[in-house]
Design a protein around this motif. Structure first.
Motif, PDB file in Angstrom:
ATOM      1  N   LEU A   1      38.913  -0.811   1.033  1.00 44.37           N
ATOM      2  CA  LEU A   1      40.102  -0.691   0.197  1.00 44.37           C
ATOM      3  C   LEU A   1      40.343   0.779  -0.102  1.00 44.37           C
ATOM      4  N   LEU A   2      41.506   1.282   0.272  1.00 44.93           N
ATOM      5  CA  LEU A   2      41.891   2.664  -0.013  1.00 44.93           C
ATOM      6  C   LEU A   2      42.944   2.662  -1.119  1.00 44.93           C
ATOM      7  N   VAL A   3      42.631   3.313  -2.215  1.00 44.94           N
ATOM      8  CA  VAL A   3      43.555   3.379  -3.344  1.00 44.94           C
ATOM      9  C   VAL A   3      44.041   4.815  -3.498  1.00 44.94           C
TER      10      VAL A   3
ATOM     11  N   ASP B   1      27.096  -5.496  -1.602  1.00 40.27           N
ATOM     12  CA  ASP B   1      26.529  -4.203  -1.193  1.00 40.27           C
ATOM     13  C   ASP B   1      27.562  -3.081  -1.254  1.00 40.27           C
ATOM     14  N   ALA B   2      28.585  -3.263  -2.070  1.00 39.35           N
ATOM     15  CA  ALA B   2      29.720  -2.340  -2.079  1.00 39.35           C
ATOM     16  C   ALA B   2      29.370  -0.958  -2.615  1.00 39.35           C
ATOM     17  N   VAL B   3      30.119   0.033  -2.115  1.00 44.00           N
ATOM     18  CA  VAL B   3      30.065   1.376  -2.675  1.00 44.00           C
ATOM     19  C   VAL B   3      31.464   1.784  -3.107  1.00 44.00           C
ATOM     20  N   LEU B   4      31.528   2.603  -4.122  1.00 48.11           N
ATOM     21  CA  LEU B   4      32.781   3.166  -4.621  1.00 48.11           C
ATOM     22  C   LEU B   4      32.753   4.660  -4.344  1.00 48.11           C
ATOM     23  N   VAL B   5      33.753   5.153  -3.621  1.00 42.69           N
ATOM     24  CA  VAL B   5      33.851   6.579  -3.300  1.00 42.69           C
ATOM     25  C   VAL B   5      35.069   7.144  -4.030  1.00 42.69           C
TER      26      VAL B   5
ATOM     27  N   PHE C   1      35.398  -6.346  -0.617  1.00 42.33           N
ATOM     28  CA  PHE C   1      35.422  -4.985  -0.103  1.00 42.33           C
ATOM     29  C   PHE C   1      34.037  -4.335  -0.059  1.00 42.33           C
ATOM     30  N   ASN C   2      33.670  -3.888   1.135  1.00 46.58           N
ATOM     31  CA  ASN C   2      32.393  -3.201   1.326  1.00 46.58           C
ATOM     32  C   ASN C   2      32.446  -1.768   0.812  1.00 46.58           C
TER      33      ASN C   2
ATOM     34  N   GLN D   1      34.839  -7.452  -9.498  1.00 49.46           N
ATOM     35  CA  GLN D   1      35.129  -8.789  -8.982  1.00 49.46           C
ATOM     36  C   GLN D   1      35.581  -8.778  -7.524  1.00 49.46           C
ATOM     37  N   ILE D   2      36.113  -7.652  -7.058  1.00 49.51           N
ATOM     38  CA  ILE D   2      36.581  -7.593  -5.672  1.00 49.51           C
ATOM     39  C   ILE D   2      35.591  -6.840  -4.778  1.00 49.51           C
ATOM     40  N   ALA D   3      34.504  -6.367  -5.353  1.00 49.98           N
ATOM     41  CA  ALA D   3      33.498  -5.612  -4.600  1.00 49.98           C
ATOM     42  C   ALA D   3      32.477  -6.558  -3.981  1.00 49.98           C
ATOM     43  N   ALA D   4      32.147  -6.322  -2.715  1.00 46.08           N
ATOM     44  CA  ALA D   4      31.098  -7.087  -2.045  1.00 46.08           C
ATOM     45  C   ALA D   4      29.744  -6.760  -2.689  1.00 46.08           C
TER      46      ALA D   4
END
Length: 470
Positions: A41-43, A416-420, A392-393, A411-414
């Motif tokens: 996901l690109l915001v 093993d998700a990372v946030l950049v 979203f991974n 809630q929308i993060a998988a």
């Protein structure tokens, strides 16, 4: 410096990012388990640099779905334009020429007449592309998906593309528009602007690791908005894709003013021109860089386009499974009755449209890659829709969109998700204290949203956070 003008140089429209391209699935960022399909996901990324870089790092067997949210339809239109150009078949346009055209449209306020013709042709093709989705609500290219946008938003895209295709007969002077922004930003310092430009370059950009940005090229861009001159020619035709409408209050009335409202300080060199794996491009002679950010941008973008062409030629491309998945709007995307009525009314408007060509024939079909565009206001609504739960991974958020992050992101993060998150290092109007304060605020927001800062990071342009495990 007042808060109102502290980011005036960055503008209110993000035409390009304030940091270099990143492979958002690389081992430096992500330690993933096996997935059938990877979702990013690109915001507010502003340009396709991360999309292109991530695709270049994929294995032939990988499947990638990128979801894009921007804060305006004008930025969505630009994203579509740049991705379309990236997907042009090498048989239609050579990789070297495509690189030049891409960078010219990407970073120049004024372009050559030949490039304007390419822009007009692409706008016409994109108009057909959007028209098809309005009449059938289906995609006309397997890599590009605008069907999740509302009908009104797709109407807005059509209007933007038509304006690019048929600009005003007496267009506003881009030089005057650009100069007006520079005057507003510098105020009383305008008459000594050359010194201001030099200060921003040597004491800010160079001090923050961008020494490869050439003084002559940077100052020319600050003066005129022209960053890339790869070929001899006259750069004097307005780049319509960098013009947008900003609404002002004038004597109680809302007035739309078309002009250039993007970055006039940091430069488009940041996206592709300040990092390279080829260390020969960073060599110095007499303590001066031999190559420039323009040279590096050319090399990097050409390499990315070569990766795209290689993936399109992959033997898996003809038999690759669709990355679109099964999508049932009635069950997966609950929408309000108001939205439903609006969309149905808009659909009725378009039922009489003539059928158009089903698919652009001069675009590559990349194996296992799909890019979907979501509505500008959709970030807060994604957690309410089942299809996006734990999907979203990787989630990328630009500096300008950080205020939209909240606890619902978890809630929308998988698992093993990372946030950049893009930092404010290259927002040159901010002081060092403000940049540090922004980083601390990002850390607080991320932790409140269920993420924790990744340890031992070597990247100070982006901060990476991992999802906390319950």
């Amino acid at each position: 410096m007042s808060a109102g003008r502290s980011v005036e140089g960055a503008g209110c429209v993000t035409w390009w990012g304030f940091g270099p391209a990143r492979d958002l699935l690389s081992s430096d960022i992500h330690t993933m388990k096996s997935h059938d399909e990877l979702n990013i996901l690109l915001v507010g990324s502003g340009d396709p640099r991360h999309i292109l870089k991530t695709i270049s790092g994929m294995r032939e067997t990988d499947s990638l779905h990128v979801w894009v949210i921007e804060n305006s339809m004008e930025v969505v239109a630009r994203q579509l334009l740049l991705i379309y150009l990236s997907l042009l078949n090498p048989e239609t346009m050579s990789l070297h020429k495509k690189t030049e055209v891409f960078l010219e449209i990407f970073g120049n306020s004024e372009i050559r007449s030949e490039t304007e013709e390419t822009l007009k042709h692409t706008a016409a093709e994109l108009s057909l592309f959007i028209t098809n989705t309005l009449s059938s609500d289906s995609n006309t290219h397997p890599c590009l998906d605008t069907s999740l946008l509302k009908f009104k938003e797709r109407d807005d895209l059509l209007q933007i593309f038509k304006l690019w295709e048929r600009p005003p007969s007496v267009p506003a002077s881009v030089r005057k528009v650009w100069d007006a922004r520079v005057r507003q930003h510098l105020g009383t310092r305008y008459d000594s602007r050359q010194g201001c430009f030099d200060w921003d370059l040597t004491m800010k950009l160079h001090q923050r690791g961008c020494e490869v940005i050439n003084k002559h090229q940077y100052v020319k861009w600050r003066e005129s908005g022209v960053a890339f001159e790869m070929r001899e020619g006259l750069y004097q035709t307005a780049n319509q894709s960098l013009l947008s409408t900003r609404v002002f209050n004038h004597r109680g009335n809302r007035v739309g003013v078309r002009g250039y409202w993007g970055d006039i300080v940091s430069s488009p060199y940041l996206s592709f021109g300040i990092e390279t794996e080829d260390k020969d491009l960073l060599k110095k002679h007499n303590n001066q860089h031999v190559k420039t950010a323009q040279d590096i941008s050319e090399v990097n973008v050409l390499a990315l386009f070569e990766c795209l062409a290689s993936r399109e030629r992959s033997p898996l491309s003809k038999d690759a499974p669709s990355t679109s998945g099964t999508y049932n709007p009635s069950t997966d995307d609950p929408i309000t009755s108001e939205e439903k009525d609006t969309n149905e009314a808009a659909f009725q408007t378009h039922t009489e449209l003539e059928p158009q060509i089903s698919q652009p024939h001069d675009l590559m079909n990349l194996n296992g890659v799909k890019v979907s565009f979501l509505s500008p206001d959709s970030l807060t609504k994604l957690p309410l829709k089942n299809r996006y739960r734990n999907l979203f991974n990787t989630i990328f958020c630009s500096a300008s969109m950080v205020p939209q992050i909240d606890s619902s992101l978890r809630q929308i993060a998988a698992p093993d998700a990372v946030l950049v998150v893009e930092m404010a290092n290259y927002l040159l109007d901010l002081s060092k204290e403000q940049v540090s304060g922004f980083a601390e605020r990002v850390k607080e927001i991320a932790e409140e949203s269920g993420f924790t800062l990744k340890q031992n990071q070597s990247d100070d342009v982006y901060s990476t956070f991992t999802l906390k495990q319950d």
